[in-house]
Design a protein around this motif. Structure first.
Motif, PDB file in Angstrom:
ATOM      1  N   ASN A  98     -10.260  -7.290  -7.716  1.00 28.18           N
ATOM      2  CA  ASN A  98     -10.813  -5.957  -8.111  1.00 28.18           C
ATOM      3  C   ASN A  98     -11.633  -6.018  -9.467  1.00 28.18           C
ATOM      4  O   ASN A  98     -12.736  -5.105  -9.289  1.00 28.18           O
ATOM      5  CB  ASN A  98     -10.107  -4.804  -7.906  1.00 28.18           C
ATOM      6  N   ASN A 155     -14.871   1.607   1.389  1.00 31.46           N
ATOM      7  CA  ASN A 155     -13.770   1.042   0.450  1.00 31.46           C
ATOM      8  C   ASN A 155     -12.512   0.684   1.315  1.00 31.46           C
ATOM      9  O   ASN A 155     -12.597   1.037   2.676  1.00 31.46           O
ATOM     10  CB  ASN A 155     -13.513   1.970  -0.663  1.00 31.46           C
ATOM     11  N   GLY A 156     -11.670   0.015   0.940  1.00 30.69           N
ATOM     12  CA  GLY A 156     -10.445  -0.322   1.664  1.00 30.69           C
ATOM     13  C   GLY A 156      -9.592   0.933   2.365  1.00 30.69           C
ATOM     14  O   GLY A 156      -8.992   0.632   3.536  1.00 30.69           O
ATOM     15  N   THR A 157      -9.297   1.654   1.612  1.00 31.08           N
ATOM     16  CA  THR A 157      -8.475   3.003   2.104  1.00 31.08           C
ATOM     17  C   THR A 157      -9.206   3.583   3.219  1.00 31.08           C
ATOM     18  O   THR A 157      -8.764   3.890   4.183  1.00 31.08           O
ATOM     19  CB  THR A 157      -8.161   3.675   0.778  1.00 31.08           C
ATOM     20  N   ASN A 197      -8.932   1.314   6.197  1.00 34.89           N
ATOM     21  CA  ASN A 197      -7.874   1.392   6.973  1.00 34.89           C
ATOM     22  C   ASN A 197      -7.802   2.717   7.658  1.00 34.89           C
ATOM     23  O   ASN A 197      -7.157   2.839   8.721  1.00 34.89           O
ATOM     24  CB  ASN A 197      -6.445   1.289   5.746  1.00 34.89           C
ATOM     25  N   HIS A 205       0.014  -1.287   1.613  1.00 41.00           N
ATOM     26  CA  HIS A 205      -0.880  -0.438   0.771  1.00 41.00           C
ATOM     27  C   HIS A 205      -1.081   0.898   1.287  1.00 41.00           C
ATOM     28  O   HIS A 205      -1.082   1.772   0.489  1.00 41.00           O
ATOM     29  CB  HIS A 205      -2.242  -1.299   0.670  1.00 41.00           C
ATOM     30  N   GLU A 234      -2.307   4.581  -1.040  1.00 42.44           N
ATOM     31  CA  GLU A 234      -3.449   5.203  -0.752  1.00 42.44           C
ATOM     32  C   GLU A 234      -3.426   6.805  -0.795  1.00 42.44           C
ATOM     33  O   GLU A 234      -3.821   7.521   0.086  1.00 42.44           O
ATOM     34  CB  GLU A 234      -3.736   4.720   0.713  1.00 42.44           C
ATOM     35  N   THR A 290      -0.297  -6.449   6.663  1.00 45.90           N
ATOM     36  CA  THR A 290      -1.264  -6.777   5.703  1.00 45.90           C
ATOM     37  C   THR A 290      -1.296  -8.492   5.714  1.00 45.90           C
ATOM     38  O   THR A 290      -0.062  -9.073   5.554  1.00 45.90           O
ATOM     39  CB  THR A 290      -0.911  -6.224   4.531  1.00 45.90           C
ATOM     40  N   GLU A 345       0.734  -7.724   0.324  1.00 45.97           N
ATOM     41  CA  GLU A 345       0.541  -7.180  -0.826  1.00 45.97           C
ATOM     42  C   GLU A 345       1.404  -7.940  -2.095  1.00 45.97           C
ATOM     43  O   GLU A 345       1.316  -8.037  -3.174  1.00 45.97           O
ATOM     44  CB  GLU A 345       1.238  -5.869  -1.006  1.00 45.97           C
ATOM     45  N   ASP A 390      -4.212  -4.937   7.988  1.00 51.16           N
ATOM     46  CA  ASP A 390      -5.277  -4.681   6.977  1.00 51.16           C
ATOM     47  C   ASP A 390      -5.426  -5.984   5.971  1.00 51.16           C
ATOM     48  O   ASP A 390      -4.838  -6.555   5.383  1.00 51.16           O
ATOM     49  CB  ASP A 390      -4.296  -3.981   5.716  1.00 51.16           C
ATOM     50  N   ALA A 424      -7.379  -6.455   3.449  1.00 51.34           N
ATOM     51  CA  ALA A 424      -8.373  -6.478   2.265  1.00 51.34           C
ATOM     52  C   ALA A 424      -8.470  -7.976   1.593  1.00 51.34           C
ATOM     53  O   ALA A 424      -9.326  -8.301   0.928  1.00 51.34           O
ATOM     54  CB  ALA A 424      -7.488  -5.582   1.250  1.00 51.34           C
ATOM     55  N   ARG A 425      -7.449  -8.833   1.785  1.00 48.09           N
ATOM     56  CA  ARG A 425      -7.638 -10.010   1.175  1.00 48.09           C
ATOM     57  C   ARG A 425      -7.570 -11.137   2.425  1.00 48.09           C
ATOM     58  O   ARG A 425      -6.965 -12.209   2.434  1.00 48.09           O
ATOM     59  CB  ARG A 425      -6.417 -10.589   0.232  1.00 48.09           C
ATOM     60  N   LYS A 428     -12.916  -7.404  -2.668  1.00 42.31           N
ATOM     61  CA  LYS A 428     -12.211  -8.122  -3.599  1.00 42.31           C
ATOM     62  C   LYS A 428     -12.721  -9.613  -3.728  1.00 42.31           C
ATOM     63  O   LYS A 428     -12.083 -10.609  -4.386  1.00 42.31           O
ATOM     64  CB  LYS A 428     -10.726  -8.254  -3.224  1.00 42.31           C
TER      65      LYS A 428
HETATM   66  C1  LIG Z   1      -3.783  -4.689   0.421  1.00 45.56           C
HETATM   67  C2  LIG Z   1      -4.773  -3.719   0.453  1.00 45.56           C
HETATM   68  N1  LIG Z   1      -5.364  -2.841   1.349  1.00 45.56           N
HETATM   69  C3  LIG Z   1      -6.348  -2.174   0.993  1.00 45.56           C
HETATM   70  C4  LIG Z   1      -6.887  -2.106  -0.426  1.00 45.56           C
HETATM   71  C5  LIG Z   1      -8.340  -1.326  -0.607  1.00 45.56           C
HETATM   72  O1  LIG Z   1      -8.000  -0.328  -1.275  1.00 45.56           O
HETATM   73  P1  LIG Z   1      -9.433   0.421  -2.151  1.00 45.56           P
HETATM   74  O2  LIG Z   1      -9.475   1.515  -1.483  1.00 45.56           O
HETATM   75  O3  LIG Z   1      -9.089   0.435  -3.394  1.00 45.56           O
HETATM   76  O4  LIG Z   1     -10.532  -0.278  -1.497  1.00 45.56           O
HETATM   77  C6  LIG Z   1      -6.107  -2.867  -1.556  1.00 45.56           C
HETATM   78  C7  LIG Z   1      -6.737  -2.978  -2.837  1.00 45.56           C
HETATM   79  O5  LIG Z   1      -6.026  -3.153  -3.697  1.00 45.56           O
HETATM   80  C8  LIG Z   1      -5.218  -3.798  -1.109  1.00 45.56           C
HETATM   81  O6  LIG Z   1      -4.635  -4.386  -2.125  1.00 45.56           O
END
Ligand SMILES: Cc1ncc(COP(=O)(O)O)c(C=O)c1O
Length: 363
Positions: free
Chosen positions: A15, A66-68, A71, A96, A101, A149, A153, A180, A182-183, A216
């Motif tokens: 990030n 964004n990621g949150t 989701n 996450h 979140e 995920t 994580e 999820d 994100a990665r 990311k």
């Molecule tokens: C597993 C995971 N999901 C979602 C997110 C997305 O989060 P953000 O709302 O910060 O973009 C992250 C960010 O660190 C993450 O590691």
């Protein structure tokens, strides 16, 4: 102590990395002229077509900030498709959505997360059977969605077969599956570096909706929710607005994704980040005082360090704590980490950890 100069890029997070030049160029190109708002533009049409091509199916893509938010959008849409809308979401206690979140899914969906203990941040099918025993008990939350995920994580990976087994069990039990991602790019790179690898643990495995990370992995800031099963997407355009993730100037988010979906640059960038983590592990794992449980599966290394080494090493080149109870930290690489960064960081680790180990022994 005479320390080498720190690397130009630290190992805090993917990030923390900047945006890839191709993404910046794409945003600049998308800036020409006017385009209709809220996704009624050519960049967004191209982007949704590119995601259909990527998954080899008629998937529905909703871009988000964004990621949150991605989701929440994915989970809220899936929740709306369950009869009654009173269900809970099963995840791990590392998820996450559960940990990082700020309770957004609970607040926005007025739901409960059923966060289960896990090994390596991964759920197994038997856990779903166990939570499903709450079915029909009016005092217990009714499990309706499973959220996993990938990559987790904890930097671990599910195999495609493990995800397929989870999806089969979830669907048998009447639950939907969210991933999820994100990665997701790092997971794809680790599991084969191809579109087929991506499909194997998502659409082919039976996942209903994916949060497809971009930020990311070289984007300025954009995520996509991709609904893989046709009914899962129902109402998603309305839910996106309700959860405040509808970008008016959508073309700029779409252009970012178009830049990395072109020629599968997104996989190359993540593969590079993963390779740099492997290199970092190779160059530090034999340093006395550095204990690493397992080589990295994706782009993070989780070493335990002598307590006296952590502050000076972090002052020299920043990274985050991970599990302070065992003096574990996280070193994370990104799409722009260079081999010179890795070499310089490993030199600093060697210079700082040795003397700190001695200090701890004396102390
Ligand atoms: C597993 C995971 N999901 C979602 C997110 C997305 O989060 P953000 O709302 O910060 O973009 C992250 C960010 O660190 C993450 O590691």
């Amino acid at each position: 102590m005479n320390l080498p100069p720190p690397p130009s890029r630290a190992f805090a997070s993917d990030n923390a990395a900047g945006a890839h030049p191709a993404v910046l160029d794409a945003v600049t190109a998308a800036n020409a002229g006017h385009a209709l708002a809220y996704g009624d533009d050519d960049h967004t049409r191209e982007c949704t077509a590119r995601f259909r091509e990527l998954f080899g199916a008629d998937v529905t893509t909703r871009l988000a900030f964004n990621g949150t938010g991605a989701n929440v959008l994915a989970l809220a849409t899936l929740m709306a498709s369950l009869p009654g809308g009173h269900h809970g979401i099963v995840c791990t206690d590392w998820a996450h959505i559960a940990v990082d979140e700020t309770g957004a899914p609970e607040r926005v969906l007025a739901t409960k997360l059923i966060d289960l203990p896990s090994v390596g941040g991964k759920l197994v099918p038997d856990q779903l059977v166990e939570v499903a025993s709450a079915r029909g008990v009016q005092h217990h939350v009714q499990p309706g969605i499973v959220s996993i995920t990938q990559a987790t994580e904890l930097g671990t990976l599910y195999t495609a077969d493990e995800i397929a087994a989870l999806c089969d069990r979830a669907h048998e039990l009447g639950m939907l599956v969210h991933l999820d991602g994100a990665r997701i790019a790092n997971a794809t790179a680790a599991l084969g570096r191809t579109r087929e690898a991506l499909r194997s643990f998502t659409i082919d495995a039976g996942v209903d909706a994916v949060s497809f990370g971009g930020t990311k992995n070289g984007l300025l800031g954009a995520e996509a929710v991709v609904f893989l099963t046709p009914t899962a997407a129902t109402g998603s355009q309305f839910v996106r607005k309700q959860v405040t993730q509808l970008p008016s100037k959508m073309r700029f988010l779409a252009a970012q994704f178009n830049a990395v979906l072109d020629d599968d640059l997104w996989i190359d960038l993540a593969a590079h980040a993963n390779d740099m983590a492997t290199e970092l592990h190779r160059r530090t794992q034999d340093i006395a005082g550095v204990e690493i449980d397992a080589p990295p599966a994706v782009n993070s290394v989780f070493p335990q360090l002598p307590p006296a080494a952590i502050a000076p090493l972090r002052d020299w080149c920043f990274f985050w704590d991970w599990d302070t109870s065992r003096h574990e930290v996280r070193w994370m690489t990104a799409w722009d980490t260079t081999i010179d960064d890795v070499v310089a960081f490993a030199e600093g680790v060697r210079a700082i950890v040795g003397p700190a180990l001695d200090a701890d022994r004396v102390g």
